[in-house]
Design an enzyme around this catalytic site. Structure first.
Site, PDB file in Angstrom:
ATOM      1  N   LYS A  49      63.770   9.959  53.929  1.00 25.91           N
ATOM      2  CA  LYS A  49      64.355   9.228  52.801  1.00 25.91           C
ATOM      3  C   LYS A  49      63.810   7.809  52.772  1.00 25.91           C
ATOM      4  O   LYS A  49      64.443   6.874  53.270  1.00 25.91           O
ATOM      5  CB  LYS A  49      65.880   9.246  52.927  1.00 25.91           C
ATOM      6  CG  LYS A  49      66.585   9.180  51.577  1.00 25.91           C
ATOM      7  CD  LYS A  49      68.048   9.548  51.719  1.00 25.91           C
ATOM      8  CE  LYS A  49      68.768   9.401  50.395  1.00 25.91           C
ATOM      9  NZ  LYS A  49      68.454  10.461  49.428  1.00 25.91           N
ATOM     10  N   GLU A  66      61.599  20.077  44.211  1.00 26.22           N
ATOM     11  CA  GLU A  66      62.881  19.384  44.019  1.00 26.22           C
ATOM     12  C   GLU A  66      63.133  19.072  42.548  1.00 26.22           C
ATOM     13  O   GLU A  66      62.235  19.132  41.712  1.00 26.22           O
ATOM     14  CB  GLU A  66      62.896  18.060  44.805  1.00 26.22           C
ATOM     15  CG  GLU A  66      63.033  18.275  46.290  1.00 26.22           C
ATOM     16  CD  GLU A  66      63.729  17.110  46.987  1.00 26.22           C
ATOM     17  OE1 GLU A  66      64.943  16.950  46.822  1.00 26.22           O
ATOM     18  OE2 GLU A  66      63.042  16.365  47.702  1.00 26.22           O
ATOM     19  N   ARG A 122      69.506  11.505  59.936  1.00 25.36           N
ATOM     20  CA  ARG A 122      68.415  11.494  58.966  1.00 25.36           C
ATOM     21  C   ARG A 122      67.748  10.126  58.925  1.00 25.36           C
ATOM     22  O   ARG A 122      66.534  10.018  58.770  1.00 25.36           O
ATOM     23  CB  ARG A 122      68.935  11.901  57.584  1.00 25.36           C
ATOM     24  CG  ARG A 122      67.833  12.225  56.599  1.00 25.36           C
ATOM     25  CD  ARG A 122      68.365  12.940  55.379  1.00 25.36           C
ATOM     26  NE  ARG A 122      69.261  12.091  54.595  1.00 25.36           N
ATOM     27  CZ  ARG A 122      69.955  12.514  53.534  1.00 25.36           C
ATOM     28  NH1 ARG A 122      69.867  13.777  53.145  1.00 25.36           N
ATOM     29  NH2 ARG A 122      70.741  11.706  52.876  1.00 25.36           N
TER      30      ARG A 122
HETATM   31  C1  LIG Z   1      68.884  11.700  48.995  1.00 25.13           C
HETATM   32  C2  LIG Z   1      68.076  12.783  48.393  1.00 25.13           C
HETATM   33  C3  LIG Z   1      68.597  14.063  48.136  1.00 25.13           C
HETATM   34  C4  LIG Z   1      70.045  14.419  48.323  1.00 25.13           C
HETATM   35  O1  LIG Z   1      70.483  14.351  49.646  1.00 25.13           O
HETATM   36  P1  LIG Z   1      72.038  14.283  49.972  1.00 25.13           P
HETATM   37  O2  LIG Z   1      72.084  14.111  51.444  1.00 25.13           O
HETATM   38  O3  LIG Z   1      72.649  15.549  49.525  1.00 25.13           O
HETATM   39  O4  LIG Z   1      72.572  13.114  49.213  1.00 25.13           O
HETATM   40  C5  LIG Z   1      67.743  15.029  47.643  1.00 25.13           C
HETATM   41  N1  LIG Z   1      66.446  14.764  47.386  1.00 25.13           N
HETATM   42  C6  LIG Z   1      65.907  13.535  47.614  1.00 25.13           C
HETATM   43  C7  LIG Z   1      64.492  13.304  47.311  1.00 25.13           C
HETATM   44  C8  LIG Z   1      66.706  12.519  48.121  1.00 25.13           C
HETATM   45  O5  LIG Z   1      66.170  11.307  48.332  1.00 25.13           O
END
Ligand SMILES: *Cc1c(COP(=O)(O)O)cnc(C)c1O
Length: 339
Positions: free
Chosen positions: A183, A219, A80
């Site tokens: 991210k 989300e 990722r």
């Molecule tokens: C990091 C994140 C998540 C959760 O991802 P995980 O890999 O399960 O920790 C969900 N939504 C957003 C916007 C994020 O930045």
């Protein structure tokens, strides 16, 4: 760390002994460096400071009953971070370099590793910054990759606490063709308006809808949404959702438990029909949603009866936590013992 109250440790920053750094210059990554400083020294014109050339990851290391430290699906975090780097034209951190830095950061700070049975874990934060000095808008030619760790307590101290969510329609976290899928810190800056809107109204987190039509669920703050009904686990599919590794794992567990799994657009109108709903991410694994309130229409939907999470959410939560801490069989091969 002997007198630490692990169960009541907040989700915050605790200084540990070491962090790991690596620099990308002249088209290649250098050697890993270890430091005890928790400040960095970067150029005032660095692209991360001005134009948001920044990406990060969030993961945890878990102490097992057997005294072994486990990482959970680190390859997915490494992948990722590569796609985040690609997304905003940064140098990519090779998988092996990523792993070496993460393992080193954890093992060198072994004494901060929360003991088994406390529910606490060592949170790991890999961070990638554009550090080259640039005033015009273009990708940096220098980067800094670092990993720091910090012990974090259990997200829910007295078992599950259902969260209250506010539907926010007057701000968006990410655009359909924007950076919602990767991210990067910029998404978090864009989310703060919605987060504060929810908090000011007395709710824990915002529910974001799709930016274009405001018809579909995107989300929950910085966590993925899911709903459960008719023995089916349903989670939204959209171009602006961050692919959560927790959600990916929960889907596999749900399937393994004999449930159907659907990843598809989830209309806001469908929300009421779910038997259970929740948010998932590394911090909480699963946060059951107790109430969703629409700030615009004033409508409220309640989920958890008597403030208790649904039985399926709880079962999935316990199974995943059990795998992470090494208490349950890891039939998926998700964990790796690193020391
Ligand atoms: C990091 C994140 C998540 C959760 O991802 P995980 O890999 O399960 O920790 C969900 N939504 C957003 C916007 C994020 O930045």
């Amino acid at each position: 760390m002997e007198n630490t109250d692990w169960k009541n440790l907040p989700f915050g920053y605790v200084k540990t002994d070491y962090n790991i750094r690596c620099y990308y210059r002249d088209g290649k990554w250098g050697e890993l460096e270890v430091t005890s400083k928790d400040h960095i020294d970067i150029h005032i014109a660095a692209t991360c400071l001005h134009y948001g050339q920044q990406a990060f990851e969030g993961m945890k290391a878990f102490m097992g009953k057997d005294g072994n430290i486990r990482l959970f699906r680190w390859q997915e975090n490494a992948k990722r971070m590569v796609s985040s780097a690609e997304g905003i034209f940064m140098a990519q951190v090779p998988k092996e370099l990523f792993k070496e830095a993460v393992v080193k950061a954890v093992l060198m700070n072994r004494k901060f590793m929360p003991p088994h049975g406390t529910g606490a874990a060592l949170y790991i934060r890999p961070l990638l910054l554009g550090t080259g000095a640039q005033v015009g808008v273009k990708p940096s030619n220098e980067y800094m990759f670092m990993v720091f760790v910090t012990p974090v307590g259990p997200y829910f101290k007295e078992g599950f606490n259902p969260v209250k969510i506010a539907i926010v329609k007057d701000s968006d976290r990410a655009a359909p063709l924007g950076t919602g899928q990767i991210k990067v810190g910029g998404n978090y800056a864009a989310s703060l308006r919605g987060v504060m809107r929810a908090i000011d109204a007395g709710y824990g987190s915002p529910m974001y809808l799709d930016a274009k039509e405001k018809k579909y669920i995107d989300e929950i703050g910085a966590a993925n949404f899911f709903g459960i009904k008719n023995n089916t686990y349903i989670t939204p599919k959209s171009d602006s959702i961050l692919p959560s590794i927790t959600n990916m794992s929960v889907m596999a567990i749900a399937e393994d438990m004999g449930m159907k799994v659907e990843r598809r657009p989830v209309a806001l109108d469908e929300l009421e029909s779910f038997e259970e709903t929740g948010a998932c991410g590394t911090a909480a694994i699963i946060a059951p949603i107790g109430e969703v309130h629409d700030l615009e229409t004033g409508k409220t939907i309640n989920f958890c009866k008597d403030g208790k999470p649904g039985p399926i959410s709880e079962k999935i939560y316990k199974r995943l936590l059990g795998i992470q801490f090494g208490d349950e069989e890891d039939k998926f091969g998700w964990t790796e013992i690193i020391g």
